[in-house]
Enzyme design. Structure first.
Site, mmCIF file in Angstrom:
data_model
loop_
_atom_site.group_PDB
_atom_site.id
_atom_site.type_symbol
_atom_site.label_atom_id
_atom_site.label_comp_id
_atom_site.label_asym_id
_atom_site.label_seq_id
_atom_site.Cartn_x
_atom_site.Cartn_y
_atom_site.Cartn_z
ATOM 1 C CG HIS A 154 67.197 58.310 26.293
ATOM 2 N ND1 HIS A 154 67.003 57.393 25.352
ATOM 3 C CD2 HIS A 154 68.703 58.415 26.771
ATOM 4 C CE1 HIS A 154 68.041 56.740 25.113
ATOM 5 N NE2 HIS A 154 69.183 57.535 25.729
ATOM 6 C CE LYS A 158 68.673 60.867 23.546
ATOM 7 N NZ LYS A 158 70.062 61.300 23.149
HETATM 8 N N1 LIG Z 1 77.555 58.824 23.450
HETATM 9 C C1 LIG Z 1 77.108 58.570 24.629
HETATM 10 O O1 LIG Z 1 77.320 57.519 25.140
HETATM 11 C C2 LIG Z 1 76.344 59.653 25.392
HETATM 12 C C3 LIG Z 1 75.880 60.598 24.638
HETATM 13 N N2 LIG Z 1 75.147 61.738 25.218
HETATM 14 C C4 LIG Z 1 74.771 62.856 24.568
HETATM 15 O O2 LIG Z 1 75.701 63.947 24.842
HETATM 16 C C5 LIG Z 1 75.024 65.062 24.737
HETATM 17 C C6 LIG Z 1 75.229 65.782 26.342
HETATM 18 O O3 LIG Z 1 74.095 65.268 27.149
HETATM 19 P P1 LIG Z 1 74.121 65.925 28.546
HETATM 20 O O4 LIG Z 1 75.394 65.948 29.167
HETATM 21 O O5 LIG Z 1 72.992 64.545 29.040
HETATM 22 O O6 LIG Z 1 73.397 67.057 28.489
HETATM 23 P P2 LIG Z 1 73.386 68.460 28.995
HETATM 24 O O7 LIG Z 1 72.199 68.964 28.572
HETATM 25 O O8 LIG Z 1 73.522 68.123 30.492
HETATM 26 O O9 LIG Z 1 74.692 69.106 28.594
HETATM 27 C C7 LIG Z 1 74.811 69.720 27.376
HETATM 28 C C8 LIG Z 1 75.999 70.817 27.746
HETATM 29 O O10 LIG Z 1 75.968 71.357 26.448
HETATM 30 C C9 LIG Z 1 75.946 72.862 26.516
HETATM 31 N N3 LIG Z 1 75.551 73.632 25.253
HETATM 32 C C10 LIG Z 1 74.303 73.745 24.852
HETATM 33 N N4 LIG Z 1 74.315 74.330 23.832
HETATM 34 C C11 LIG Z 1 75.379 74.906 23.554
HETATM 35 C C12 LIG Z 1 76.151 75.738 22.560
HETATM 36 N N5 LIG Z 1 75.414 76.504 21.927
HETATM 37 N N6 LIG Z 1 77.452 75.841 22.773
HETATM 38 C C13 LIG Z 1 78.151 75.386 23.740
HETATM 39 N N7 LIG Z 1 77.677 74.543 24.679
HETATM 40 C C14 LIG Z 1 76.292 74.356 24.440
HETATM 41 C C15 LIG Z 1 75.074 72.941 27.586
HETATM 42 O O11 LIG Z 1 75.343 74.221 28.338
HETATM 43 P P3 LIG Z 1 74.055 74.983 28.691
HETATM 44 O O12 LIG Z 1 73.909 74.498 30.121
HETATM 45 O O13 LIG Z 1 74.376 76.524 28.778
HETATM 46 O O14 LIG Z 1 72.719 74.636 27.885
HETATM 47 C C16 LIG Z 1 75.602 72.037 28.585
HETATM 48 O O15 LIG Z 1 76.738 72.258 29.509
HETATM 49 C C17 LIG Z 1 73.829 64.793 23.989
HETATM 50 O O16 LIG Z 1 73.823 64.960 22.849
HETATM 51 C C18 LIG Z 1 73.407 63.408 24.586
HETATM 52 O O17 LIG Z 1 72.759 62.858 23.536
HETATM 53 C C19 LIG Z 1 74.951 61.666 26.509
HETATM 54 C C20 LIG Z 1 74.938 60.470 27.276
HETATM 55 C C21 LIG Z 1 76.042 59.530 26.709
HETATM 56 O O1 LIG Z 2 71.004 61.597 25.926
HETATM 57 C C1 LIG Z 2 71.346 60.855 26.654
HETATM 58 O O2 LIG Z 2 71.548 60.967 27.745
HETATM 59 C C2 LIG Z 2 71.965 59.744 25.853
HETATM 60 N N1 LIG Z 2 72.397 59.722 24.641
HETATM 61 C C3 LIG Z 2 72.808 58.992 23.530
HETATM 62 C C4 LIG Z 2 71.945 58.574 22.593
HETATM 63 O O3 LIG Z 2 71.226 59.260 21.990
HETATM 64 O O4 LIG Z 2 71.891 57.291 22.355
HETATM 65 C C5 LIG Z 2 73.438 57.757 24.380
HETATM 66 C C6 LIG Z 2 72.816 57.297 25.671
HETATM 67 O O5 LIG Z 2 71.683 56.696 25.366
HETATM 68 C C7 LIG Z 2 72.531 58.516 26.477
#
Ligand SMILES: NC(=O)C1=CN([C@@H]2O[C@H](COP(=O)(O)OP(=O)(O)OC[C@H]3O[C@@H](n4cnc5c(N)ncnc54)[C@H](OP(=O)(O)O)[C@@H]3O)[C@@H](O)[C@H]2O)C=CC1
Ligand SMILES: O=C(O)C1=N[C@H](C(=O)O)C[C@H](O)C1
EC number: 1.17.1.8
Length: 264
Positions: A154, A158
């Site tokens: 990743h 992450k």
């Molecule tokens: N299931 C799936 O297919 C996928 C899952 N994911 C997961 O999704 C999640 C987000 O990923 P991603 O978008 O890449 O991460 P980012 O870091 O780009 O975004 C995370 C967001 O959460 C916010 N955040 C952080 N802390 C808090 C808080 N205390 N209260 C409210 N909001 C908060 C951040 O705001 P701030 O900028 O203020 O920190 C930011 O807007 C991760 O857990 C990732 O693993 C990602 C891709 C695919």
């Molecule tokens: O953090 C990410 O980017 C992603 N998180 C998810 C995971 O923890 O598996 C899904 C995907 O791999 C992207």
């Protein structure tokens, strides 16, 4: 039927992509966001977001009490995402959770609460359909090849390791693989962590590098042969079909589903 949606994490990589997807769908309507930095402001003031003119809340309870939503999407961080999801179920708002890093105890707690409230919920470790197939194919192969190394790769922003996808893959494999401790019985690490994380005798390795998005390969070893099952997400668009599907599907569920493989 219009599905009214709240998104938590609207400035994030996934949250912003999800909002773009929601805005393109005729039967989806974004009605509020939860954002820790921009509570009280209109979303139009948030960088990189189109002018949507919807309320943005810092406080999850205030949000759920103020707007009438059908579905709540969480794309934040595990600690916060868990509390958001708990609150959503308590308010009878169906959660679709992409946030990774929940513990199995947290997933069990949410499952029990959703059952008690008779409400649909989806926790998807990976919304990319190709990744779900990669996990299912790995589960099938594990019956014949019990020596397995999972390598997930990743981007270096992450927070959680191993990824939610790697954990889910190992959990699915556990259902079909006969119990086995891999490697030499006397193997030892001269540097801690060299053999990766141990899960049921298998090994999981987490790679973090700039330039990567989300990738995983599952390697099966046997006498004179290797089988590799691999999936790559090159951009976050790869997750949007799965989120769209989940928003629609969760409306018909009356329990929590962990993993898209159970409903695809
Ligand atoms: N299931 C799936 O297919 C996928 C899952 N994911 C997961 O999704 C999640 C987000 O990923 P991603 O978008 O890449 O991460 P980012 O870091 O780009 O975004 C995370 C967001 O959460 C916010 N955040 C952080 N802390 C808090 C808080 N205390 N209260 C409210 N909001 C908060 C951040 O705001 P701030 O900028 O203020 O920190 C930011 O807007 C991760 O857990 C990732 O693993 C990602 C891709 C695919
Ligand atoms: O953090 C990410 O980017 C992603 N998180 C998810 C995971 O923890 O598996 C899904 C995907 O791999 C992207």
């Amino acid at each position: 039927m219009t599905i009214n949606i709240i998104v938590a994490g609207p400035r994030g990589k996934m949250g912003s992509e999800a909002i773009n997807m929601i805005n393109k769908e005729e039967n989806f309507r974004l009605i509020a966001c939860i954002d820790r930095k921009n509570g009280g402001k209109s979303l139009e003031d948030i960088e990189n977001q189109p002018a949507l003119n919807i309320p943005v809340f810092e406080d999850v309870e205030a949000c759920f009490e103020s707007v009438n939503a059908d579905v709540f999407i969480d794309l934040t961080i595990p600690e916060v995402g868990f509390l958001h999801t708990l609150a959503a179920i308590k308010h009878n708002i169906r959660p679709v959770v992409g946030t990774s890093g929940f513990t199995s105890e947290q997933i069990s707690e949410l499952t029990a609460l959703a059952k008690e409230k008779n409400i649909g919920a989806i926790i998807a470790p990976n919304f990319a359909i190709g990744a779900v197939l990669m996990m299912k194919f790995s589960q099938m192969a594990a019956k014949y090849f019990p020596d397995i190394e999972i390598i997930e790769k990743h981007h270096d922003n992450k927070l959680d390791a191993p990824s939610g996808t790697a954990i889910k893959t190992a959990e699915l494999i556990r259902e079909s693989r006969s119990i086995k401790k891999q490697g030499h019985p006397n193997e030892r690490e001269t540097i801690n962590g060299a053999r990766g994380a141990e899960f049921d005798g298998m090994r999981i390795h987490s790679v973090r590098l700039p330039g990567l998005v989300a990738h995983q390969e599952v390697i099966f070893g046997s006498k004179g042969q290797l089988l590799t099952i691999k999936h790559d997400s090159f951009n976050r668009g790869s997750f949007m079909e799965g989120i769209k599907f989940s928003i629609e599907k969760v409306m018909d569920l009356d329990e929590l589903v962990y993993g898209l493989e159970n409903i695809l």
